[in-house]
Each structure stands twice: as C-alpha cells, then as structure tokens.
Design an enzyme around this catalytic site. Sequence first.
Site, mmCIF file in Angstrom:
data_model
loop_
_atom_site.group_PDB
_atom_site.id
_atom_site.type_symbol
_atom_site.label_atom_id
_atom_site.label_comp_id
_atom_site.label_asym_id
_atom_site.label_seq_id
_atom_site.Cartn_x
_atom_site.Cartn_y
_atom_site.Cartn_z
ATOM 1 N N SER A 147 -26.996 -36.568 -17.519
ATOM 2 C CA SER A 147 -27.224 -35.117 -17.587
ATOM 3 C C SER A 147 -27.813 -34.567 -16.305
ATOM 4 C CB SER A 147 -28.197 -34.784 -18.721
ATOM 5 O OG SER A 147 -27.646 -35.119 -19.949
ATOM 6 N N GLU A 199 -22.738 -44.471 -27.268
ATOM 7 C CA GLU A 199 -23.885 -43.657 -27.684
ATOM 8 C C GLU A 199 -23.721 -43.223 -29.137
ATOM 9 O OE1 GLU A 199 -24.434 -39.887 -25.655
ATOM 10 O OE2 GLU A 199 -26.578 -39.925 -26.056
#
Lengths: 411, 411, 371, 371
Positions: free
Chosen positions: B135, B250
């Site tokens: 991110s 994930e």
Amino acid sequence: MDFDDTPEEAIFRREVRAFLNTHASPKSPSSRGLRRRFIRDAADLAAAKAWQGKKAAAGFAAITWPKDLGGRGGTAIEQVIYNQEEADFDVQRGAFEIGLGMCVPTLMKYGKPQQLKRYVAPALRGEEIWCQLFSEPSAGSDLAGLRTRAVRDGDDWVINGQKIWTSGAHFCDFGIIVTRTDPNAQKHAGLTFFFLDMKSKGVEVRPIKQISGAANFNEVFFADVRIPDEQRLGAVGDGWKVSLTTLMNERLAVGDNTGPAVEDLVDLARGLDLDDAPALRNGAVREKLADWFVQSQGVKLTKFRTMTALSRGQTPGPEASITKLVSAKQGQDIAAFAVDLLGMAGAVTDTELSPMHAWFQQAVLQAPGLRIAGGSDEILRNIIAERVLGLPADVRVDKDVPFNALPTGAR
Amino acid sequence: MDFDDTPEEAIFRREVRAFLNTHASPKSPSSRGLRRRFIRDAADLAAAKAWQGKKAAAGFAAITWPKDLGGRGGTAIEQVIYNQEEADFDVQRGAFEIGLGMCVPTLMKYGKPQQLKRYVAPALRGEEIWCQLFSEPSAGSDLAGLRTRAVRDGDDWVINGQKIWTSGAHFCDFGIIVTRTDPNAQKHAGLTFFFLDMKSKGVEVRPIKQISGAANFNEVFFADVRIPDEQRLGAVGDGWKVSLTTLMNERLAVGDNTGPAVEDLVDLARGLDLDDAPALRNGAVREKLADWFVQSQGVKLTKFRTMTALSRGQTPGPEASITKLVSAKQGQDIAAFAVDLLGMAGAVTDTELSPMHAWFQQAVLQAPGLRIAGGSDEILRNIIAERVLGLPADVRVDKDVPFNALPTGAR
Amino acid sequence: MNFDFSDDMKLLREEARRFLAERSSSKQVRLVLDGKTDFDRALWQSMAELGWLGIAVPTDFGGSDLGYEALCILAEEVGRACASVPFSSSVYLATEALVLAGTPEQKRAWLPKLVSGKAIATFALAEGAGNPSARKIKCVERDGRLSGTKWPVADGAMADFAVVVAQSADGTPSLYLVDLTASGVTRAPLQTLDPARPHFKLTFDSVPAERLSLDGRGWDNIVKFIERAAIVMAFEQLGGADACLASATAYAKERYAFGRPIGSFQAIKHKLADMYVGNELARSNAYWGAWALTKNAAELPLAAASARVSATQAYDFAAKESLQTHGGMGMTWETDCHLFVRRSTILSGALGTTSFWKDRIVTSLEMRNAP
Amino acid sequence: MNFDFSDDMKLLREEARRFLAERSSSKQVRLVLDGKTDFDRALWQSMAELGWLGIAVPTDFGGSDLGYEALCILAEEVGRACASVPFSSSVYLATEALVLAGTPEQKRAWLPKLVSGKAIATFALAEGAGNPSARKIKCVERDGRLSGTKWPVADGAMADFAVVVAQSADGTPSLYLVDLTASGVTRAPLQTLDPARPHFKLTFDSVPAERLSLDGRGWDNIVKFIERAAIVMAFEQLGGADACLASATAYAKERYAFGRPIGSFQAIKHKLADMYVGNELARSNAYWGAWALTKNAAELPLAAASARVSATQAYDFAAKESLQTHGGMGMTWETDCHLFVRRSTILSGALGTTSFWKDRIVTSLEMRNAP
C-alpha cells in the site's frame, strides 16, 4: 420559529376551509385503509371531474397560476395550505395531478398564446385531462434512452414506438410526449417534445396489470400517429431541455406516503397479543415504533422547512427527494413489520378478518412501486449526492456517442 | 453431513493437542478483553520467536509446505485443525502471519532455488521476519495506482518512494515490495516485484499512530535504496501478476474477528440493569442478540463449508470475503450497542470500572480498522458481485491510459 | 469435518431442480395464482411417483426412507420453483406428525396413501393472529370429538385429513388426527397475499378426532414438532431466496441503462452482493438445522430457530430487492418477482413471527451461557 | 408557517461558525486530547466575552437573554468544532438548572460568575452504568450535607460547583448545588473514549449542599430538566454530524482511486446521500425541539426525545461512515475522523441510552393515540 400561519395565511386557510366544508365531506377515521389515489371506474372519474369543476369555479384549482390563465395568482404557500386542508376531506383527487402539475405547466412555458387560450382553462375545470408520455420499456431510470421515433413529414411528424407507465392514459384527452427525432445525435441531443390528442388515429392504450392486481397505468402504442408540427413544444432537438421542465415540476408535486403510518402501527400493536402480552409492551416493537416515528416526523418537519423556504420565495431544491426516499422505504418496512407481527394470520387479506381492512397487507404489494416510480431509491440517492452534495457524476459512457451506437441489453 | 473429524484428522488433532499441552498454556476465560494480535515490545517479539521456533521444531510451522522446504507436506484441512487448536492457547502469534502466509509463498513461487534454500527455513523457524510493502498513501483500495519508483542502474534497481500500512516493518528483516518501473505503461503493466533486506541503506521506518493509540503499522520511506536485480521476483513489468499471488494468499489467511462476540454481549446484558430490569429481558436487546447470533453462526458455519471444500482439495473462492465483510461490521455494531447499553458510563475505558476490562470500548476504536484493512467493505462487495455473481466490472477509466496520464486528486 | 451434502444428495438436488424447472414453471404456478385450479395436481402426482412425498418415510409404509437431508433438499427445490403444491402441509408437517407420533394403525391407515399421493393432509395450528402459544389454543377435544375454529390453514380444502392442535380434556395441548370429510367440518376459503397457496378457515363442530402421541406430551412437545418443520421450511425459504438472487442477477446483466448493464452500477452490484451474503448465511444455518434434524441433536432448538430466522430474513430481503432491481418491470403482474414476494410473506408467518423465533434463540443462548 | 431560524439567529450562527473554525481548530482540540491541558481555557474566556456563556440567561444576571434558539445555535457550532470546552456541563446543564430552579440568592451568587467565565459548573447525574432512573440514585442529602459517588461527571475537575442529583431526606430525588472546592469532595480522573472532554469520578463525604427548587418536585421534574438539555445537546450532536458529512464529502471529491474521485463511485455517493438524509431528518427534529423549548410547548417531551434519538442516530452513522470513507487515512491519529467518533460516543450516552429515549417516544405516542 413557529408553526402558525401569518395573518394573511390564516385568512386564506379559513377561506379554503369554508369552501371545503360547504362542498365536501370530511374523512372519517374508519376510512383508514380505504383511501385511494387512483381512478377505478367511470363513477370515480365523473366524481373527480365534478370536484375539479367546483374547485375551478371557486378559484382553488391552480392557486399559483396567473389570473389570466384561470389561476388565482396566489403564492406557493397558499397552494400548500389548500392541499393540507383538502387532505382532510374525502374527495376524489389524482386524475389531475399529472396534467395540472406537470403537463400544462410545460405547455404554459413552451406553448403559443392561442394554445394556452385553447387548452389551459378546460384542463383547469377538469373537462380535459392530460397525461405524460415519457417512460419506455427500455428507458426508465435512464429516460433519455427513449426510442420512440418521430419523423418529419410535411407539416406533421409521424410517431412510432411505445410508451409505458402512463397514468390514466385510458381516460385522458391529451398528452405530452418526448420522442427521438435524430438517432444519429448524442442521446440527449436527438429528442423533440410534442403534445398530442390522445384520440389520434394510431394511438392504442393497453392497461398494465400491477402486482396489486389493479391497473392504474398503461402502455401506449404509437403506429404512424401524426402530430402537427404546430404542437411541437420547444425547438427540434431540444426535447431533453423541455422534459427537464416537466420533471422539475414532478419533484415539486411529490406526494405523501399513502400507506400505513406509525400511528396505525401503534394502534395495531396496542390491540395485538404477542407472546401473551400486548405487542405494544414488547421492547423490540417499541424500538421500531420509535425509529419510524423519528423518521416520519423528520420527514414531516423537513417538509415544513421546505414550505418555509417556499413562503420566502425560494425554490426548493432536490432536498425534496428525501421525502420520497425515506417514506417509500418506511412504508414498505412498516407493512412488512405489521404483517410479521400478526404471525400466522399476517398474510390474510380478507378485509373482514384482517385489522384495518387488511390495509397493511395491501401495502405489501403497493409499497414496492413507491420505491420505483417517480425516481427509484437508487436514482434519488444519486440526485442527492450529485445535486446537493456536489459529488461527481457517475462515469458516463453514453455521453459522447451517437444514440444508435450505444450498446443495449436483452431487456 | 457431520462435524466430526475423519479418523486421520482425529489422529492429527490429538497430536497437535499433545504438542500444545506440552509447550503452551490454555487461554483462561478471564483473558477475555486482553487478547492481542500485535507485537507491542521486545518481550512480545522474543516470545513470538521462541514459540515459532518450537512449532518449527515440532513440524507445525508450515503444515502445507513441502517437506524439503521445512514444511510438513500436510493438507489444508490439517492447517485449519492446527489453527483451531492453537486458538485455545495463550501464545504470541501475529508476527509471522504475513511473512509465512503471504511473503514467503510468493518467494517460493518466483524465487530461485538458492534463494529458497537461504530464506525459507529461517523464516519458518521465526529467526527472520518478513513484511509486505504494497500500500501507498495514494494507492489503497486501488493498489495498482502505486507510485514508488524503481529505476534500473547496472545490476541494481534504485528505489524511491513511500509505502504505508506495513505491519511490523520496525522489527522485520526482509520485505517484498512492488514498484513502478515504467510510468509510461498502462498502470497494471508498469510494475515490477522485488524482495529486499529491510536493513538496506535508505530505508526508513516510521510508526503510524492509529486512532486506538497503538502503532502496529508503519510508513516506510525509500531514498535511493538499492536492490540487486537478483532479488527481482517475476519478469520486469510482471509485478501485478506476482502481487496477485500474494493477495490470493491474503484472502486465504483472512483472520477472525478478534473483538467482542455475541456471547460476550449476552454476559453483559445478563448483569446489566436496564430501566430497572436485566437488559437481557428487554425485547429490543433480545432481538439484536438473535440477529447477531444468527449472523455470526452463519459466518462460522460458512467457514465449515469452506473447510469441507478445502478437505476435498477444492480451492475456496472469494466467498471467503463474506467472513470479513460480515464480521467486521458486526464487531463494530456489537461494540457500539454495548457501549450504548451501558448508558452514561458507556464511554468509560478504565479497565477497573468498565465490564470485561473495557473490551467493548476498545473495540469502538479497533473495529473501524477491520472494515478498511485487507479490503474495505466496499471492495469486498465489488469482489463478491464480480467474481461470485459474475456482474460486470465498474467502468474503468484507468485501463487504456499510460499511468502518468491518469488524473490524480489532492489526497 | 464434512459440512456438505453427500454426492447422492447433490444428485437428488440436481434431479429435483431440473424436474421442477420444467414441471413447475411460473406458467403453472400462475394457473393457481389466477384461481384456475386449487393446486398443481399433475405435479403433485409426479412428485408422488418420484417417491418425493415419502422421501423420509420408512419403507414399511411405502416411503423412500432417504432421511431428512433428502427432505430438506426437496423442500429447497420446491421453494426455488415457488411450486403450487401442499408440500409443507402434507409432507413435512402432517406426514411427519404421523411418522413421529402415529400409532401403528394410524400409520398403516394413512402413510401409504400420503406417500402415493392418494391422500393429502395438512396441519392446523393457528387460531387467528399471533404466535404459536398454548394459551391461544381454544379448540378442544372432549370424548374423542373436536370443536373449534382454525385459521389460516394452508391447503385446507384439498386435504383429506388434518393434524390439529387442540386442548385435551386433561388440559394438555395435543395433536389430533381429524378426517376433514367427516360431517361437522366446514371449510371456508380465505384471501391471502399468496393465492398460489390457498388458505382456509376450518370450523369443527364435534368432529371425531384421534389423538396422536408425541414422545412426551403437552405444549413443549408441540413446539419441538414445529421446530423440526421450521428447519425444512428454512430450506424452502432458502430455495426461494436463491431464485430471487438468480433472477435479479440475470436481469442486472441484461438490462441496460445509461449505455451499460445496470449490474455495472455499484448500487445494484452491492445490493446483490448483500443478497448473496444473506443467502449464504441462511444456507449455512439451514445446513446446521439439517444436521441437527438428522442426528436429533441436543442443539436442535437453537439450530432450528437460527435456520428459521436466517432464512426468513434472507428471503424477505431477496424477494423485495429482486423486485426493486427489476424496476418498473418488477411492478407488473406478468413479471415473476411478485410470486416470490407473496410466497416469502406466507412462509415468514407460517410457523410464527420472526420475533417468536428470535426469542427462542436468546432463550437457548441464556441456557448455554448460564454462569 | 415559519419553521426556520430568524435572520438574526442565522447571523449568530455564521459568526459562531467563523469564530470557532478559527479558535477551535482540531489543533486546539488535540491539545486537550493529548492531555496537554484539561480544556481550552482561552476559547472559553473568549466565548464568555462574546456573551455566549449566558446566551439564554436573563440580563439581570449579566446574561444576553437571547433565548433558547440562540443557545441551540451555539451548541450546534460547538458540536461542529468538536470544541474542548465544558459548554454542555456548564452552560446548558448547570447554568440552566440555576436559571430554572435557583433561588434569587443562588442566582445572584453564581449566574454572573458563570456568564463571565469566572466560574464553571457541571451536572452530576450518573452513578455508574445505566439510564437515568430514580432507583439508581444512591447519593443522599441529610441535614444539608450530601454523600455518595457520581461517575462519570464531565468536566468535574475544572468545575467550581456541581448541580447534583441526590435523594432528599423526604425520599424525593432533587437537584443540589454543591461547592466542589469544599472539603469532603474527591475528584478522580476517569479514562474515557473522548479525552478531549475529560470525565471524573466525584466522591462526596458529607459535603454542604443547597437544594434547588424546580417547579415541581421529584424524579419527573428531574426528567423534565434532562429533556430540555437533551434538545440543546441534539444540536451539538447535529453540528458534529454535519462536520463529518462535510469532511467525508470533501475527501471523496479530492481522493482518487482507479483514475477518478472516489466520490464518483455509488458505494461512496449513496453512503454520503444516506448521511445527508440522516442529518436533515435530525435537523428537522432538532428544530422541533428548539421550538418546543422556546414555547415551553406541551409536546416538549416528545420533541425532546425525537430530537435526541434522531441526532444520536445521525451522529453515530456520520462519524463512523465518514471514517470509513477516509479509508486507511481515517484510521490514523493524525486525521480528525476519530475526534468525531469519540465525541459522538460520549454524547450518545451522556443523558441516557438511545433505548431510554426511544421508550419515552413510544410512551408519548401511547398517550397521544390513546383510544
């Protein structure tokens, strides 16, 4: 800040009240569950026309319109006051809301003087009824996606296509219609607006049976229907602009929820035994009642704020969308909750057996329509987000493309 | 249909249980409200590493990995069984979930044999910890909008930019990172993937203080950080494809709601006086409890269905998004409800005064993060709509444009 | 861990789905909805021939004895098709009552007929508005004769007999087997929101009644019986909810507005995602119920109430929002959305309000979590 | 029909908004949040100078006597700024109590000081968890001396005196004026979700207390007093909710994802539309409350409860979903979203749970709709 009328408003209200007391009967509490918005038969229609005639004669038919067109030349708040008072009386309304609220105002803005002279007064007196021919099977929320074609032929235009959801088309005399005159133009640019005689050759009206079993709306088919160019409203290609005038008036005319309200639910819960105690004592029922009261009171009071703005000469904005968005969903939720509360007998629609003439049960089938007609929940949220909050529009793939190059689906 | 283990699964479960009983202490009911996911200090870190070492020695550190890489060569369902059992014990976890769940699997898919030999075993034994550098401040839900640049220079790449929300970066030894190597390419096409030594010159880690006051995440700044081309994973320009491997892992690792659950609320409501009676007797409270129980039980049982699919060798789909979507919102709602139920003292966070060590109050500040991290509610609904229901994607304006020609905002 | 139906059961599901898609299209449902006939007799007879009416009935009585999982699967498919047949009344209420509580004679007399479709039965519990409650039962049996009024009773006109809840002389509510062709029985049709499943008011005036003996006696045992039916009904609701999702999803892909499918707008996408989530949670809870029913597990009361509440919520949401997704078309009689709105409403109330079942959930939690 | 504030009031609102935007920025609020100071003293003093602390206090006692509409407007702006000042405690709880129920001597002694900012006061009602309830009041007054424990009490450390709810010797709960600097008073800080509004536990050990005389006596009159404050607090909550909407809307326009502003995605647009709707409904209900307060209308209990519930719901939704709209940034300490999550939580509970107020709404409806 107060809820009282100004002295002038109070005088007007008394005047209205006197008129209504003389010419109509007040609603009784037992008429709950029997209220109606739609014209069901010839008798309803005759009653509606007669009532409209009386209103016109007394100068209450179109309070804000100019006097020379038969109006009263009054204020918007006076119209609100009239509506408030009339709502307490058992009169047949609904046949004229679209014509006087949306169609004739459009005519008044775009029509020629001799047309106004010809059409406005009879409409006002209830002698001629107007309908609005906008939606199409493939153009609902996306109205500008309409496909009904109008092709110029000498002094006329020739119309072919289909409209849908036309309220009252079966008893209307005239209609306003938006058509596509240039399919090669971008979708909003190729539209043109007319009015027409609903008795024209080639117009066929077919009722639509709704899920409630009633048929208050119609499909209208156009097969080589000729409309004189004389009856065009606005320039060729300006149909979208003209339609927006009509639609703006629609928002102003947004009606109240006509289904069961919180108070009805209080009455139901008071009399109902839930798990061996009155339902009104149950914490979960009380919580819901409070939620809905706060919501509906908020809507009612928001309308008061809008009226205050009106009385100050301000134009109410798309904030009015709140009313419909909240009320329609609440109506559906209240109906479902009441039916659930009745348990195993909840689905019974026998008016003798079910509380309040099975009003809650009727609402189960009527409420879904309120969340769709006149701007669906989804469209209303878009309107609030874009026009009130100024958020950016959705990405539009249909803006810079000729209409006839746009992709279409199977439905 | 049954909830029991197969004979083989039962044997494995007993083996796990024996290991845990020998090396760890079971959770006590009083530890409720004191559960923790994050490493707070050096002692926590040391405990976590020690525990990981024991797991690795006993062959429980990576049950599905091949034996030659230090794994057990077991089944996915065995991993689930291990996790279920470990959840009953008071052990320090969380430091390795990202490294072993997401980073090392990516390395295993794209790394060279000698790299696997060098890095996998120490990671498994908890000696080296990995973090994920994905991110960025302007690339959250839209991860592919990342801007951290990598420029080729001889045998190295030179990295400049900033990553954010890097869990554990302050104690990690290695990281995987996705960077932009070609800003002139379409946004998904110009990315390249590497792993790097977090002690490299030019890497600066700054903790982010969250609204809860804790700092479990970091910003990581890169100033002319050099990564050998040797440490590139996948081809130049294939970074997006490699990232998807990581992200798929994930989703498989989506954790449980760690906040208060329905049962905690039942206990709270039992002991609490609401309007002079136990809150648990209030109809509105009961209604909420039932709603949340049905929801959380539905989530738990949906996981059982996923596990059944796993045990049959099927790959669980994005249906797993349901778990996080429902649990995160429910956690937030339960926390808010409990705090409201406590009335005027609801906001008190003194662990001595507030029930269950002020767990509900802590959750008020932790729950919002769960609705955002690892796929926000909004992204998860998109995933379900598109990948499960097959609905069309949003209109993408960022697909056929060079990355550096895309519009950007002020934030 | 095996929380799924077996391959055999999945095969049964596929077969049932295919069969009902063909034999119970909305065209057939509409024949009943429009009052052309009182239920889909041809379909019912075919279901009998397939062995579905006795799917969980012992083979001694002509049943298929395939167990409760199979019964749940069939209920799901009946719900998906919105079929106009007395499946709940006859199969998983009345037939089940006989299987569980009938004397050998009663079983021999009725089960083979029920299984073969030669007889139809129903279950008469409600006496007007409200939840199932011992106090609300005013029907009484004295000296083998039953008197009182029951409404609404689904399928009360085509049923040969009814299993009726009534107060016995000793003051315990019990189940009675009542021949509806006997004199003293009056059956009056009721209008309801779902004319595709006709409901009736049954009046009994000293009609012969045989007592069924549940394991125990009294109200608690009647509730246990209702709980079992609630699990199967949750599957019927789930099937309906799934049909709504499928219909809304298909429509959202095919219907275009603003130059693109409406399913590409998040307002629609996220609504359908929520519908999917609701249905999947309901499915998981229903599976739990099926497991509890099969194993007669101690958790049955909690599993039944959870399955019931979850399915009611899912179906209610799916039916309403599928219609909303269809926009104006959803408002028309000719589009099928309203069939599901109607059916979901009928089923939601059929065995008591949502609050009744929610309260039972919390009661279970209270006991489970007792300090 | 004039359901809006007057132009004078709107001018006051603009002035207050401008002033607070400058003087109570989040930087200033964070000084208190981070424990650097116990409240924004400089701001408080400026508010005193502007006459805000006595906005609805008669001029005889130094007040501005601008009425309750003005008080509501200021509360809204204090809420919008999330200001760290004891406005609720001192101005619309304690000062109001004195104005309504103080003896002439008490008023002369305290009101001028409160208005000028020389004294601060608070209101001590709660004794731990739960709703306002006569039965829960364990603090007692005997012979002019008060004993017991109150928690949480907002602003209890900086207050010079408190208006305390306690049981009088004759068994009726009453309001007492208690000097907090007197011996026998212990003030212990409490940790709460909103450190920007410090809360305390106050213990009284035989502390001198003067009784305030409300119009009537007993618990009902205390509830009436709380209702009045609830209306003003609804405005404070509304201001906060509006600030959240403004912040989320601005962020949604500026933040880009997938090549366009996130505010162009319906998931965000419709969330913010719902927030706007919630806030506007709350605003309308709050206005109703302001009207009832000004006119001392018979509808005050219903209007107060409606304003309170509507504002609590709106603020709760707006605070949470504004943070959600901010995504990861919303989770950081440095972004202001959490200030509003904290404040909304504190205010929601400050005068009783939502269910307390909802129950009062239904009680009003029951009386209004009595058959």
